[in-house]
Design an enzyme around this catalytic site. Structure first.
Site: not given
Ligand code: CDV
Length: 317
Positions: A47, A110, A127, A146, A172, A197
């Site tokens: 990501e 995103n 996303k 975000e 993510c 991330n």
């Molecule tokens: N970048 C993300 O989406 N991170 C989230 C954290 C913040 C919980 C994740 O689900 O890994």
């Protein structure tokens, strides 16, 4: 009969705020070349692979956030990656922060794109499950903003016929939600790519005090959700991290390739730039698709009266 696509998961170590786009793209090209030398046909990057993870900060000036975004894909900065991939005949998934003008408004998403072996973009995903907060967090628990910068993705969960099968993308936090895998697998997805991330540590509040979750839980949950998603939906899942200490925050690694059995068949061992590969046979889940997870024969799709309700709303007693 087998239907094998050799996939590389290309983990990135940290990207500092000061790192230039040319430097970042050079790292991606190096990973791409390594993946190619390992025989991969498809490379999955993390990501937001073109910048530091800027939603860890709260900016008031939108231009500060926009500086981390791409307003076209490809663009002159990223073109060397597209050119090298086309030369090597290798496809890729690339996550980035997208800045776009749509319906007369400036919007950020995103985003990730899927690029075929000739360097053409096959598809895009934005996303849907945005974590974090819109505003600064007085408790200091939140490390993700975000929701401040991005809109919820408006492209649904599309699948693409590519690389010898049906593939889908998520990003993510999407990986923590069963709907993600199910929406993709109901459309026939056989391989799901997910860049992330994710902090190595997670803070919570107990009796008004800021406390850390036990250290084993974040990496355990990372793999748990992807392994469950793979097994319950008879899909390969490729989970790829941005890892290591980035601007004072430690991101977990754990990049892995998960078979439809739920087994991890390849896993990164560092928190740096690292490539792992696996032969993903898209046919291996066929038996499970016809038996335990035969959706048509076995899935119960009634609503039970509560599936569209929010938690805590009692619809039926
Ligand atoms: N970048 C993300 O989406 N991170 C989230 C954290 C913040 C919980 C994740 O689900 O890994």
């Amino acid at each position: 009969m087998s239907r094998v696509v050799r996939v590389a998961a290309a983990q990135l170590g940290p990207i500092a705020r000061a790192e230039t786009k040319a430097g970042i793209v050079a790292r991606l090209v190096a990973l791409l070349r390594q993946a190619h030398s390992f025989g991969a046909e498809l490379v999955v990057f993390p990501e937001m692979a073109l910048s530091t993870f800027f939603p860890r900060w709260v900016f008031d000036d939108p231009d500060e956030a926009n500086a981390f975004c791409e307003s076209a894909m490809p663009n002159p900065d990223v073109q060397p990656l597209f050119d090298e991939a086309a030369r090597l005949k290798i496809g890729f998934y690339l996550g980035y922060a997208e800045l776009t003008e749509e319906e007369g408004q400036t919007r950020r998403f995103n985003t990730t794109v899927l690029v075929d072996r000739d360097g053409a973009i096959i598809g895009k995903y934005r996303k849907i499950h945005l974590p974090g907060r819109k505003t600064a967090d007085p408790t200091g628990c939140a490390g993700n903003f975000e929701k401040r910068y991005f809109e919820v993705g408006n492209l649904g969960f599309p699948v693409f016929r590519a690389f010898g099968g049906v593939v889908g993308m998520c990003i993510c936090n999407d990986r923590r939600w069963p709907e993600t895998y199910r929406a993709l697998s109901l459309q026939g997805a056989e391989l799901i790519m997910c860049g992330y991330n994710t902090g190595s540590q997670r803070f919570g509040m107990v009796d008004g005090a800021r406390v850390l979750d036990p250290a084993h839980l974040p990496p355990f949950h990372n793999h748990l959700v992807m392994q469950a998603g793979a097994y319950q939906n008879c899909c390969w899942v490729i989970g790829v991290a941005k890892a290591g200490f980035e601007e004072g925050v430690e991101f977990m690694g754990g990049t892995c390739i998960i078979a439809p059995t739920g087994d991890i068949v390849a896993q990164a061992v560092t928190t740096s730039d690292e490539v792992v590969v696996a032969n993903c046979d898209l046919e291996v889940s066929e038996h499970n698709r016809r038996t335990t997870f035969n959706f048509e024969a076995n899935r119960q799709i009634q609503d039970y009266g509560i599936l569209t309700a929010q938690r805590g709303v009692v619809v039926k007693v």
